[in-house]
Design a protein around this motif. Structure first.
Motif, mmCIF file in Angstrom:
data_model
loop_
_atom_site.group_PDB
_atom_site.id
_atom_site.type_symbol
_atom_site.label_atom_id
_atom_site.label_comp_id
_atom_site.label_asym_id
_atom_site.label_seq_id
_atom_site.Cartn_x
_atom_site.Cartn_y
_atom_site.Cartn_z
ATOM 1 N N HIS A 4 10.796 -66.792 -14.303
ATOM 2 C CA HIS A 4 9.419 -67.294 -14.236
ATOM 3 C C HIS A 4 8.491 -66.367 -15.014
ATOM 4 C CE1 HIS A 4 8.078 -64.134 -11.482
ATOM 5 N NE2 HIS A 4 9.217 -64.296 -10.838
ATOM 6 N N PRO A 5 7.420 -66.921 -15.582
ATOM 7 C CA PRO A 5 6.474 -66.067 -16.307
ATOM 8 C C PRO A 5 5.791 -65.085 -15.348
ATOM 9 C CG PRO A 5 5.867 -68.407 -16.468
ATOM 10 C CD PRO A 5 7.066 -68.311 -15.590
ATOM 11 N N LEU A 6 5.418 -63.948 -15.887
ATOM 12 C CA LEU A 6 4.741 -62.936 -15.075
ATOM 13 C C LEU A 6 3.312 -63.373 -14.770
ATOM 14 C CD1 LEU A 6 5.870 -59.738 -17.011
ATOM 15 C CD2 LEU A 6 6.756 -60.564 -14.840
ATOM 16 N N THR A 7 2.869 -63.030 -13.568
ATOM 17 C CA THR A 7 1.484 -63.320 -13.198
ATOM 18 C C THR A 7 0.591 -62.250 -13.826
ATOM 19 O OG1 THR A 7 1.524 -61.942 -11.218
ATOM 20 C CG2 THR A 7 2.230 -64.251 -10.967
ATOM 21 N N GLU A 8 -0.701 -62.508 -13.852
ATOM 22 C CA GLU A 8 -1.655 -61.529 -14.382
ATOM 23 C C GLU A 8 -1.575 -60.219 -13.595
ATOM 24 O OE1 GLU A 8 -3.577 -61.542 -17.136
ATOM 25 O OE2 GLU A 8 -2.547 -63.420 -17.609
ATOM 26 N N ALA A 9 -1.396 -60.325 -12.277
ATOM 27 C CA ALA A 9 -1.295 -59.127 -11.434
ATOM 28 C C ALA A 9 -0.053 -58.319 -11.804
ATOM 29 C CB ALA A 9 -1.263 -59.512 -9.962
ATOM 30 N N GLU A 10 1.068 -59.007 -12.038
ATOM 31 C CA GLU A 10 2.306 -58.319 -12.421
ATOM 32 C C GLU A 10 2.149 -57.651 -13.786
ATOM 33 O OE1 GLU A 10 5.752 -60.991 -10.222
ATOM 34 O OE2 GLU A 10 4.838 -61.770 -12.065
ATOM 35 N N ILE A 11 1.507 -58.341 -14.711
ATOM 36 C CA ILE A 11 1.278 -57.775 -16.038
ATOM 37 C C ILE A 11 0.378 -56.548 -15.943
ATOM 38 C CG2 ILE A 11 0.162 -58.198 -18.274
ATOM 39 C CD1 ILE A 11 1.217 -61.112 -18.057
ATOM 40 N N SER A 12 -0.664 -56.627 -15.135
ATOM 41 C CA SER A 12 -1.569 -55.484 -14.953
ATOM 42 C C SER A 12 -0.831 -54.291 -14.351
ATOM 43 C CB SER A 12 -2.745 -55.861 -14.058
ATOM 44 O OG SER A 12 -3.564 -56.792 -14.712
ATOM 45 N N GLU A 13 0.025 -54.559 -13.369
ATOM 46 C CA GLU A 13 0.798 -53.494 -12.726
ATOM 47 C C GLU A 13 1.754 -52.845 -13.728
ATOM 48 O OE1 GLU A 13 2.300 -50.761 -10.144
ATOM 49 O OE2 GLU A 13 0.510 -51.994 -9.881
ATOM 50 N N ILE A 14 2.386 -53.645 -14.555
ATOM 51 C CA ILE A 14 3.299 -53.112 -15.564
ATOM 52 C C ILE A 14 2.530 -52.254 -16.565
ATOM 53 C CG2 ILE A 14 4.805 -53.716 -17.508
ATOM 54 C CD1 ILE A 14 5.721 -56.143 -15.806
ATOM 55 N N HIS A 15 1.364 -52.732 -16.994
ATOM 56 C CA HIS A 15 0.536 -51.939 -17.915
ATOM 57 C C HIS A 15 0.138 -50.608 -17.279
ATOM 58 C CE1 HIS A 15 0.019 -54.467 -21.438
ATOM 59 N NE2 HIS A 15 -0.225 -55.515 -20.658
ATOM 60 N N ALA A 16 -0.207 -50.621 -16.002
ATOM 61 C CA ALA A 16 -0.586 -49.384 -15.310
ATOM 62 C C ALA A 16 0.601 -48.423 -15.237
ATOM 63 C CB ALA A 16 -1.111 -49.704 -13.912
ATOM 64 N N GLN A 17 1.771 -48.959 -14.897
ATOM 65 C CA GLN A 17 2.974 -48.124 -14.843
ATOM 66 C C GLN A 17 3.308 -47.557 -16.218
ATOM 67 O OE1 GLN A 17 6.341 -50.110 -13.054
ATOM 68 N NE2 GLN A 17 5.123 -50.871 -11.355
ATOM 69 N N LEU A 18 3.207 -48.402 -17.242
ATOM 70 C CA LEU A 18 3.465 -47.958 -18.612
ATOM 71 C C LEU A 18 2.548 -46.804 -18.998
ATOM 72 C CD1 LEU A 18 3.997 -51.151 -20.792
ATOM 73 C CD2 LEU A 18 5.455 -49.135 -20.699
ATOM 74 N N HIS A 19 1.270 -46.953 -18.714
ATOM 75 C CA HIS A 19 0.311 -45.904 -19.060
ATOM 76 C C HIS A 19 0.668 -44.592 -18.358
ATOM 77 C CE1 HIS A 19 -3.381 -43.952 -20.206
ATOM 78 N NE2 HIS A 19 -3.594 -43.657 -18.938
ATOM 79 N N GLU A 20 0.969 -44.670 -17.077
ATOM 80 C CA GLU A 20 1.308 -43.478 -16.303
ATOM 81 C C GLU A 20 2.557 -42.793 -16.873
ATOM 82 O OE1 GLU A 20 2.866 -42.651 -11.828
ATOM 83 O OE2 GLU A 20 1.180 -44.028 -12.035
ATOM 84 N N LEU A 21 3.579 -43.586 -17.184
ATOM 85 C CA LEU A 21 4.813 -43.028 -17.726
ATOM 86 C C LEU A 21 4.599 -42.447 -19.124
ATOM 87 C CD1 LEU A 21 7.352 -45.766 -16.595
ATOM 88 C CD2 LEU A 21 7.070 -43.478 -15.629
ATOM 89 N N GLN A 22 3.797 -43.118 -19.934
ATOM 90 C CA GLN A 22 3.530 -42.621 -21.288
ATOM 91 C C GLN A 22 2.772 -41.300 -21.249
ATOM 92 O OE1 GLN A 22 1.668 -46.192 -22.725
ATOM 93 N NE2 GLN A 22 3.533 -46.898 -23.755
ATOM 94 N N VAL A 23 1.840 -41.154 -20.318
ATOM 95 C CA VAL A 23 1.099 -39.895 -20.173
ATOM 96 C C VAL A 23 2.059 -38.785 -19.743
ATOM 97 C CG1 VAL A 23 -0.628 -38.683 -18.778
ATOM 98 C CG2 VAL A 23 -1.146 -40.940 -19.745
ATOM 99 N N GLU A 24 2.909 -39.068 -18.763
ATOM 100 C CA GLU A 24 3.865 -38.055 -18.307
ATOM 101 C C GLU A 24 4.836 -37.686 -19.428
ATOM 102 O OE1 GLU A 24 7.129 -37.103 -14.799
ATOM 103 O OE2 GLU A 24 6.028 -38.996 -14.720
ATOM 104 N N HIS A 25 5.279 -38.685 -20.192
ATOM 105 C CA HIS A 25 6.197 -38.449 -21.308
ATOM 106 C C HIS A 25 5.543 -37.535 -22.349
ATOM 107 C CE1 HIS A 25 8.401 -39.539 -25.038
ATOM 108 N NE2 HIS A 25 9.434 -39.612 -24.229
ATOM 109 N N ARG A 26 4.308 -37.825 -22.683
ATOM 110 C CA ARG A 26 3.560 -37.015 -23.663
ATOM 111 C C ARG A 26 3.360 -35.589 -23.134
ATOM 112 N NH1 ARG A 26 -0.036 -40.587 -24.809
ATOM 113 N NH2 ARG A 26 -1.323 -40.116 -23.009
ATOM 114 N N ASP A 27 3.021 -35.463 -21.852
ATOM 115 C CA ASP A 27 2.834 -34.140 -21.247
ATOM 116 C C ASP A 27 4.123 -33.326 -21.284
ATOM 117 O OD1 ASP A 27 0.207 -34.794 -20.741
ATOM 118 O OD2 ASP A 27 0.498 -35.119 -18.582
#
Length: 73
Positions: A4-27
């Protein structure tokens, strides 16, 4: 992949997780570089940080893949 397609809430959560992981990766990249350039490097610590960095990169790729819409065959 989900059937099933992702809901807007699921997409937002994935974007938030991505940002957090990318910051930790860069650090981690900055910490590893600092430890390598400023001896004496602690080899075990560097290996652990590099392993964590690789795990983060794998998770980032997984989350990014979820955001790519399925293309019908």
């Amino acid at each position: 992949m989900s059937l099933h397609p992702l809901t807007e809430a699921e997409i937002s959560e994935i974007h938030a997780q991505l940002h957090e992981l990318q910051v930790e990766h860069r650090d981690l990249d900055q910490v590893i570089t600092h430890l390598i350039e400023n001896p004496p490097p602690e080899d075990l610590l560097i290996r652990r940080l590099k392993k964590r960095k690789l795990l983060l990169k794998d998770r980032i790729i997984q989350l990014e893949t979820l955001l790519i819409p399925d293309i019908p065959a």
